[in-house]
Design an enzyme around this catalytic site. Sequence first.
Site, mmCIF file in Angstrom:
data_model
loop_
_atom_site.group_PDB
_atom_site.id
_atom_site.type_symbol
_atom_site.label_atom_id
_atom_site.label_comp_id
_atom_site.label_asym_id
_atom_site.label_seq_id
_atom_site.Cartn_x
_atom_site.Cartn_y
_atom_site.Cartn_z
ATOM 1 N N ASN A 163 64.032 29.184 115.633
ATOM 2 C CA ASN A 163 64.562 28.397 116.747
ATOM 3 C C ASN A 163 63.627 28.438 117.957
ATOM 4 O O ASN A 163 63.469 27.455 118.661
ATOM 5 C CB ASN A 163 65.937 28.927 117.140
ATOM 6 C CG ASN A 163 66.478 28.219 118.364
ATOM 7 O OD1 ASN A 163 66.791 27.035 118.304
ATOM 8 N ND2 ASN A 163 66.559 28.929 119.466
ATOM 9 N N ASP A 209 62.413 27.450 123.144
ATOM 10 C CA ASP A 209 62.809 26.783 121.890
ATOM 11 C C ASP A 209 61.668 25.929 121.345
ATOM 12 O O ASP A 209 60.985 25.235 122.104
ATOM 13 C CB ASP A 209 64.026 25.891 122.128
ATOM 14 C CG ASP A 209 65.312 26.689 122.094
ATOM 15 O OD1 ASP A 209 65.352 27.789 122.683
ATOM 16 O OD2 ASP A 209 66.287 26.214 121.476
ATOM 17 N N ASP A 238 67.744 32.936 111.624
ATOM 18 C CA ASP A 238 68.305 33.276 112.923
ATOM 19 C C ASP A 238 68.695 31.998 113.676
ATOM 20 O O ASP A 238 68.015 30.978 113.572
ATOM 21 C CB ASP A 238 67.226 34.040 113.709
ATOM 22 C CG ASP A 238 67.728 34.562 115.032
ATOM 23 O OD1 ASP A 238 68.681 35.372 115.009
ATOM 24 O OD2 ASP A 238 67.189 34.184 116.088
ATOM 25 N N HIS A 266 71.129 26.297 116.447
ATOM 26 C CA HIS A 266 70.525 25.925 117.738
ATOM 27 C C HIS A 266 69.174 25.234 117.595
ATOM 28 O O HIS A 266 68.468 25.042 118.579
ATOM 29 C CB HIS A 266 70.371 27.172 118.613
ATOM 30 C CG HIS A 266 71.667 27.854 118.903
ATOM 31 N ND1 HIS A 266 72.720 27.189 119.483
ATOM 32 C CD2 HIS A 266 72.107 29.110 118.667
ATOM 33 C CE1 HIS A 266 73.751 28.024 119.609
ATOM 34 N NE2 HIS A 266 73.404 29.183 119.111
ATOM 35 N N GLU A 307 72.615 32.127 110.088
ATOM 36 C CA GLU A 307 73.474 32.666 111.143
ATOM 37 C C GLU A 307 74.030 31.493 111.946
ATOM 38 O O GLU A 307 73.290 30.857 112.706
ATOM 39 C CB GLU A 307 72.657 33.582 112.055
ATOM 40 C CG GLU A 307 73.487 34.141 113.206
ATOM 41 C CD GLU A 307 72.664 34.562 114.417
ATOM 42 O OE1 GLU A 307 73.133 35.424 115.158
ATOM 43 O OE2 GLU A 307 71.567 34.016 114.637
#
Length: 523
Positions: free
Chosen positions: A132, A203, A234, A238, A271
């Site tokens: 991410n 990001d 992970d 997002h 996740e």
Amino acid sequence: MKKTIYLYPFLLLLLSYLSSCSNTATVSTAPAKASSWPRGVTYEIFVQSFCDSDGNGIGDIKGMTSKLDYLQDLGVEGIWLMPMNPSPSYHKYDVTDYYGIHPDYGTMEDFKEFIRQAHSRNIKVVMDMVLNHSGVDHPWFQEAMKDKNSPYRDYYVWAHQNDPQTKEEGKIIAGDSDNVNRWHKVQGSDYLYYGYFYGGMPDLNFDNAALKEEVFKIGRYWLKEVGVDGFRLDAARHIFPDDRPEDNHQWWVEFKKEMQKVKPDVYLVGEVWAPADVVAPYTKGLPALFNFEMSWAILDALNSGKGNSLAIKHAGIMDFYKKENPEFIDATILSNHDQNRIMSEVNGDEKKAKMAAALLFTLPGSPYIYYGEEIGMSGKKPDELIREPFLWDVKEKDQCRATWITPTFSTEAVVAPATVQAQQENSMLNHYKTFIRLRNNSNALTYGELKPVQLNNPEISAFERIHQHESLLVLHNLSGAEITLALPVNLQDYRIARFQHNGAALARSKVLLPAYSSLILQR
Ligand SMILES: [Ca+2]
């Protein structure tokens, strides 16, 4: 004919009744091993705290290699390694080189040897992949920050300081981030960069095709050149901002397809910190996802002393997932490196922590253990305190204990080290071993469907697990009081006690369940 059918269960009944005085677990049958990874048990390791082989205070790869026998003996079939890439932080979720191993942890050769040794014990290796965001110190970001014309500029997400989006508030505060400020200043520049978690983790921009290709290259490298079996992904929800969930789902479909080109059986576990309805669409791209919602439900049940809604809850979550992907892998947990340890969440009550494990290994799912859970380590946030050194042996004999942090929660005064617990029949470690063995040896517990059972006792978690010819009735008493009950008529053909724990017993069609006891019956 009838006589011969019923004589055997009757003898077992009698035997189980006689053995019910014992405080320890008895398993009446020992079938061949049933589980096969990824349906087996996986163990999450924070490398820094696990085992320090060279005495510099920091856990390392060679240390982990020396503990593979321990993990095999525990019944583990997979290992999830928290990030090992170079990174300035102790937790290493802000990567500065996606192709390297942090020198504190060892060398690439050490890691390849670890994988070889794990595979020789039929243990798979899954590594954390933090895609991410990179760390601010990553050369890509350093170049992007300094030079607007750098090819790496568009690897990240930028906005001018007058752009209204940089003023937006109201970010969804999820379980994985309490940061509300998404846009971060660069000194001497009018442009801000997007960092969902905090300014130290800019990001990456997945609208950029070159960045995506770079990410595929990283994945291929670890699968093909290094030989890992898969990735734990992970912050999987997002990748794109909160208002683009479909793009997030689609990205993982694309990633899986690319990874399968180099490793057709690649394992990916994501996740996604969210309730089941938000998690479910991710199963299209991520074959395995952590079941956070079930971990919260287990905790609620333990602390309220009422287990009757657990199986219904799990069945409901399954329904969400099955609609999207019937083949999905339900990665169940009690806690992980981002949550208070289960022992602390039940206020140090060992009976409840043991019941948590009993539920984890008998409900459906492919369970994950967070390192140290099996010796009853405790820990509450801040994060460092839920990631304390594993206690292998009493201090003067411990060849492996990491010392990079002085423990606050899991000190030797509170937690008996693993070698001590190995000698204690009723220790947490032996409790874990017993339940993992039970699960690994049962097709019904590993693969079986779940049928919730309704009893008149809200304290009891009752459910059937059924796979082909194996049918089990599982009963857990989540309360501190003894309960006796008569089995409902439709369940009275469960006549054989397959597993008894803490004095639970079956006598005729009556069930005796002492406080925090478990009983598994079979047809
Ligand atoms: Ca070390």
